[in-house]
Design a protein around this motif. Sequence first.
Motif, short mmCIF file in Angstrom:
data_model
loop_
_atom_site.label_atom_id
_atom_site.label_comp_id
_atom_site.label_asym_id
_atom_site.label_seq_id
_atom_site.Cartn_x
_atom_site.Cartn_y
_atom_site.Cartn_z
N ILE A 1 0.74 -1.17 -0.11
CA ILE A 1 0.14 -0.02 -0.02
C ILE A 1 0.90 1.48 -0.10
CG2 ILE A 1 -1.62 1.40 1.12
CD1 ILE A 1 -2.50 -1.57 2.59
N SER A 2 0.87 2.04 -0.85
CA SER A 2 1.38 3.34 -0.98
C SER A 2 0.70 4.55 -1.00
CB SER A 2 2.29 3.19 -2.41
OG SER A 2 3.12 4.48 -2.66
N PHE A 3 1.18 5.61 -0.21
CA PHE A 3 0.48 6.89 -0.24
C PHE A 3 1.52 7.77 0.20
CE2 PHE A 3 0.03 4.25 3.78
CZ PHE A 3 0.39 5.01 4.47
N PRO A 4 1.26 9.23 -0.05
CA PRO A 4 2.14 10.34 0.58
C PRO A 4 1.75 10.43 1.96
CG PRO A 4 0.60 11.12 -0.75
CD PRO A 4 0.26 9.63 -0.95
N PRO A 5 2.60 10.93 2.97
CA PRO A 5 2.07 11.39 4.15
C PRO A 5 1.54 12.76 4.13
CG PRO A 5 4.50 11.89 3.85
CD PRO A 5 4.04 11.07 2.61
N THR A 6 0.48 12.82 5.12
CA THR A 6 -0.46 13.74 5.14
C THR A 6 0.21 15.26 5.80
OG1 THR A 6 -2.17 12.59 5.50
CG2 THR A 6 -2.57 14.60 5.90
N THR B 1 0.15 0.65 12.34
CA THR B 1 -0.75 0.45 11.16
C THR B 1 -0.52 -0.78 10.47
OG1 THR B 1 -1.15 2.75 10.84
CG2 THR B 1 -1.97 1.41 9.16
N THR B 2 0.67 -0.76 10.15
CA THR B 2 1.17 -2.20 9.41
C THR B 2 0.89 -3.62 10.40
OG1 THR B 2 2.90 -0.99 8.13
CG2 THR B 2 2.79 -3.30 8.13
N ALA B 3 1.43 -3.28 11.57
CA ALA B 3 1.00 -4.67 12.47
C ALA B 3 -0.44 -4.62 12.79
CB ALA B 3 1.73 -4.19 13.70
N GLY B 4 -1.16 -3.42 12.88
CA GLY B 4 -2.80 -3.65 12.95
C GLY B 4 -3.26 -4.56 11.83
N ILE B 5 -2.95 -4.10 10.44
CA ILE B 5 -3.31 -4.95 9.25
C ILE B 5 -3.27 -6.31 9.15
CG2 ILE B 5 -3.20 -4.85 6.70
CD1 ILE B 5 -2.99 -1.95 6.65
N ARG C 1 -6.20 -12.84 12.00
CA ARG C 1 -7.40 -13.28 12.83
C ARG C 1 -8.41 -14.10 11.64
NH1 ARG C 1 -6.80 -8.35 15.44
NH2 ARG C 1 -8.66 -7.51 14.17
N ASN C 2 -8.53 -13.47 10.44
CA ASN C 2 -9.29 -13.97 9.46
C ASN C 2 -8.76 -15.21 8.78
OD1 ASN C 2 -11.95 -11.98 9.40
ND2 ASN C 2 -10.24 -10.73 10.19
N GLY C 3 -7.78 -15.90 9.21
CA GLY C 3 -7.41 -16.91 8.37
C GLY C 3 -6.19 -16.95 7.25
N LEU D 1 4.33 -2.99 3.47
CA LEU D 1 4.62 -4.35 2.73
C LEU D 1 4.19 -5.44 3.54
CD1 LEU D 1 8.15 -2.76 1.49
CD2 LEU D 1 6.04 -2.52 0.23
N PHE D 2 3.52 -6.36 2.72
CA PHE D 2 3.15 -7.50 3.08
C PHE D 2 3.51 -8.72 2.27
CE2 PHE D 2 0.20 -4.34 4.45
CZ PHE D 2 0.27 -4.57 5.67
N GLU D 3 4.28 -9.88 2.83
CA GLU D 3 4.68 -11.13 2.21
C GLU D 3 3.64 -12.13 2.68
OE1 GLU D 3 8.24 -13.71 0.10
OE2 GLU D 3 8.40 -13.13 2.44
N MET D 4 2.65 -12.74 2.06
CA MET D 4 1.98 -13.73 2.40
C MET D 4 1.94 -15.03 2.11
SD MET D 4 -1.53 -11.09 2.36
CE MET D 4 -2.40 -12.23 3.52
N LEU D 5 1.97 -16.01 2.92
CA LEU D 5 2.01 -17.51 2.47
C LEU D 5 0.78 -17.91 2.21
CD1 LEU D 5 4.30 -18.78 5.63
CD2 LEU D 5 4.83 -18.13 3.39
N VAL D 6 -0.16 -17.29 2.74
CA VAL D 6 -1.75 -17.60 2.04
C VAL D 6 -2.47 -16.39 1.91
CG1 VAL D 6 -3.85 -18.61 2.97
CG2 VAL D 6 -1.78 -20.05 3.45
N ASP D 7 -2.71 -15.92 0.78
CA ASP D 7 -3.36 -14.96 0.42
C ASP D 7 -4.72 -14.95 -0.17
OD1 ASP D 7 -2.43 -15.98 -1.99
OD2 ASP D 7 -1.74 -13.86 -2.78
N ARG D 8 -5.33 -16.18 -0.33
CA ARG D 8 -6.60 -16.69 -0.97
C ARG D 8 -7.28 -17.67 0.14
NH1 ARG D 8 -3.68 -14.68 -5.26
NH2 ARG D 8 -5.13 -13.30 -6.66
#
Length: 365
Positions: A291-296, A312-316, A322-324, A342-349
Amino acid sequence: MNTRTETEEAVLSSVRPQQEEVDDICAVAEMLLKAVNESGTAQGMVVGSVARNTWISGDRDIDVFMLYPPDMSRETLEEDGIILGRSIASRFGGLFVEKYAEHPPYVNATISGFDVDLVPCYAVTDAAHIQSAVDRTPFHTRYIQSHIGGLEDDVLLMKRFSKAGGVYGSDLMTEGFAGYLCELLVLKYGGFRPLIQAGQSWQTGQTIDIAHHQGKQFDDPLVVIDPVDPNRNVAASVSKAQLGGEFIELCRGYCASPPNRDYFFPPAKPDITQAAFAEIVTERGTGIYSISFPPTPPHQIPDIVVPQLRRTTAGIASLLERNGFVINRYDAVMEDERCYLLFEMLVDRLPPRSTRIRVRPLIMA
């Protein structure tokens, strides 16, 4: 006796400032000191690596502290410090900006090709009575000046080694070794090579107390008690990953083979193409998301933004898990005035009936 290899001597010839460079930076520093002292409200002092003769050739940073009486109010110090900083920057034709952090606001200017910080602080009698976060810096400078004699070159090697290994810098993005920390470690072990030899056997929780204060206890990955302030850990910025995953491994690699110049000047890595990156991701079998965005504005100070990004990243990540979904690793960076999660996911679907996340519409004000 602290001996150096031919490789280390060759590196020193590249990073040690030449006399012309020294004369140039000293002339500008003296000019700035004179301007502060002539103000009649503050006493000037050059701090940092320039004052301690531990700066690497090519560095163009000068830190000038403007010391004010300890009985001055914080409001007056901040107001006069900014006014004096602006005046000096304007006087010497420098472009400048005002910066704000946890310590009093200060002026950052470009003067005669140098990046100059004009920082107000209190001239306290000892570090135990500091009134702002930067008040102990003059004590750091005086301590190193009085103890570093003969080890300046070893500090240059340590700084270059740390920079090349990606562990130099105490900012929240790097979470590595500050210049002052490098100097203290060289002092502790009596040189660059003894330090690196000791570093290869460090463990998490390594504690170093140069002045033998034996005071406050810390639980950081690396603890180096500040010799001028026993209640401060100079290495508090060093993360567990930078210590164990990077610095200790760098030390082991350097000691395991003949000294290699690549540890000081690593070869440039070729840019990776989009196709090559896609191939790497395919081989890993993971899903990469960002997810990319400029700081406010005006909240664009890394020391403020980066902790928020990491929370924020840890929260996401927590929400996804929690949802699998299964996350291998995640991180957040702020670079070139943009933020990246940035996220690297072992299970993303997940199967449609397994997905439990409910996304609420985002209402923009």
